[in-house]
Motif scaffolding. Structure first.
Motif, short mmCIF file in Angstrom:
data_model
loop_
_atom_site.label_atom_id
_atom_site.label_comp_id
_atom_site.label_asym_id
_atom_site.label_seq_id
_atom_site.Cartn_x
_atom_site.Cartn_y
_atom_site.Cartn_z
N GLY A 1 81.61 23.59 39.85
CA GLY A 1 82.11 24.15 41.10
C GLY A 1 83.22 25.17 40.96
O GLY A 1 83.89 25.50 41.94
N PHE A 2 83.45 25.68 39.73
CA PHE A 2 84.53 26.64 39.51
C PHE A 2 83.97 28.00 39.08
O PHE A 2 82.83 28.11 38.61
N ILE A 3 84.82 29.02 39.24
CA ILE A 3 84.49 30.37 38.77
C ILE A 3 85.41 30.70 37.60
O ILE A 3 86.64 30.66 37.76
N PRO A 4 84.85 30.99 36.41
CA PRO A 4 85.72 31.33 35.28
C PRO A 4 86.29 32.74 35.42
O PRO A 4 85.59 33.67 35.81
N ASP B 1 93.18 28.00 42.75
CA ASP B 1 92.98 27.81 44.19
C ASP B 1 91.92 26.75 44.49
O ASP B 1 91.34 26.75 45.56
N GLY B 2 91.65 25.90 43.49
CA GLY B 2 90.59 24.92 43.66
C GLY B 2 89.23 25.51 43.32
O GLY B 2 88.21 24.82 43.36
N GLU B 3 89.22 26.79 42.95
CA GLU B 3 87.95 27.45 42.69
C GLU B 3 87.96 28.29 41.39
O GLU B 3 87.04 28.20 40.58
N GLU C 1 96.36 38.03 45.51
CA GLU C 1 96.85 37.31 46.71
C GLU C 1 95.81 36.33 47.24
O GLU C 1 96.15 35.29 47.80
N THR C 2 94.53 36.67 47.06
CA THR C 2 93.48 35.77 47.55
C THR C 2 93.48 34.44 46.77
O THR C 2 92.96 33.44 47.26
N LEU C 3 94.04 34.46 45.56
CA LEU C 3 94.10 33.21 44.78
C LEU C 3 95.21 32.27 45.27
O LEU C 3 95.25 31.11 44.89
N TRP C 4 96.11 32.81 46.08
CA TRP C 4 97.24 32.02 46.60
C TRP C 4 96.92 31.58 48.03
O TRP C 4 97.73 31.68 48.93
N LYS C 5 95.72 31.12 48.23
CA LYS C 5 95.29 30.96 49.62
C LYS C 5 95.42 29.55 50.17
O LYS C 5 95.26 29.34 51.35
#
Ligand SMILES: [Fe+2]
Length: 242
Positions: A143-146, A115-117, A237-241
């Motif tokens: 800027g990412f979360i593993p 999701d860009g994050e 679902e929050t990853l498909w935002k």
């Protein structure tokens, strides 16, 4: 329903309808997952029948698969999508990054995130890299979360070892079939424990072939496990935002 009966009430197929799956090797011919377009299409038809709504395709990116780079995988994905006309399961490309000696180079090329994050990562099942925490830190500096794939599958991490990953900013992705003992006794036990403690953030299937269909047919969850998994599916679902 009495409490005793309720705790043993099992839910078999209810988690699949509407599901967003965050881990799969459906993109054919690029890694140890699905090897042919026909098999991938057959699996998608099966998933569609179950009511699965969205799939993230997460091919391995690692030193051992030198051809798998963000650019080439995007091309493969584009071609694959065109060949899946008529299938209603929505698909997006992400990746599963091995934190090996090539990782920094792959990160410089641009990470295929959800999701860009959030970025799905894994380590070898034999041994964690010596510079694991430096790599996790570098991902966050970029800027990412593993998101650690299937943390329950690493025999060298006990619960306190896994907690250390959490303290270093890692989120956790459960392999759903671990809950059915698909990967053996230890991952089974660890997955149940992590689920009960609420340490997972997301859930996926990590499907590699048509053989995984039996997992969908046989996964059976107790009521409390079902409720915990439902929360993880909301997380998916929050990853498909975008
Ligand atoms: Fe995987």
């Amino acid at each position: 329903m009495c409490a005793l009966f309720s705790s043993f009430f099992s839910q078999k197929k209810d988690i699949w309808p509407g599901m967003t799956d965050v881990h799969s090797h459906l993109l054919p011919g690029v890694d140890d997952g699905f090897s042919s377009l026909e098999d991938s299409r057959e699996m998608l038809a099966f998933l569609q029948e179950l009511g699965v709504k969205r799939m993230f395709l997460t091919p391995h990116i690692m030193a051992d698969l030198a051809k798998n780079r963000a650019v080439t995988l995007k091309e493969h994905f584009g071609t694959f999508r065109e060949s899946c006309e008529g299938i209603s399961v929505d698909m997006r490309l992400a990746a599963e990054y091995m934190l090996d000696e090539c990782f920094y180079e792959r990160m410089e090329e641009g990470l295929l995130s959800y999701d860009g994050e959030h970025v799905l990562v894994e380590v070898s099942c034999l041994q964690a890299p010596g510079d694991l925490f430096e790599k996790l830190y570098a991902i966050q500096l970029n800027g990412f979360i593993p998101v650690m794939a299937h943390p329950e599958r690493y025999p060298f991490w006990d619960i306190s070892g896994l907690m250390k990953l959490k303290e270093h900013g890692c989120k956790f992705q459960l392999n759903l079939f671990s809950l059915a003992g698909f990967y053996g006794t230890l991952p089974h036990k660890t997955s149940l424990s992590l689920l009960k403690k609420g340490y997972y953030d997301f859930a996926g299937t990590d499907i590699h072939s048509l053989n995984y269909r039996r997992g969908y047919d046989t996964l059976s969850l107790k009521k409390d496990q079902y409720e915990a998994v439902e929360k993880l599916l909301h997380g998916n679902e929050t990853l498909w935002k975008q």
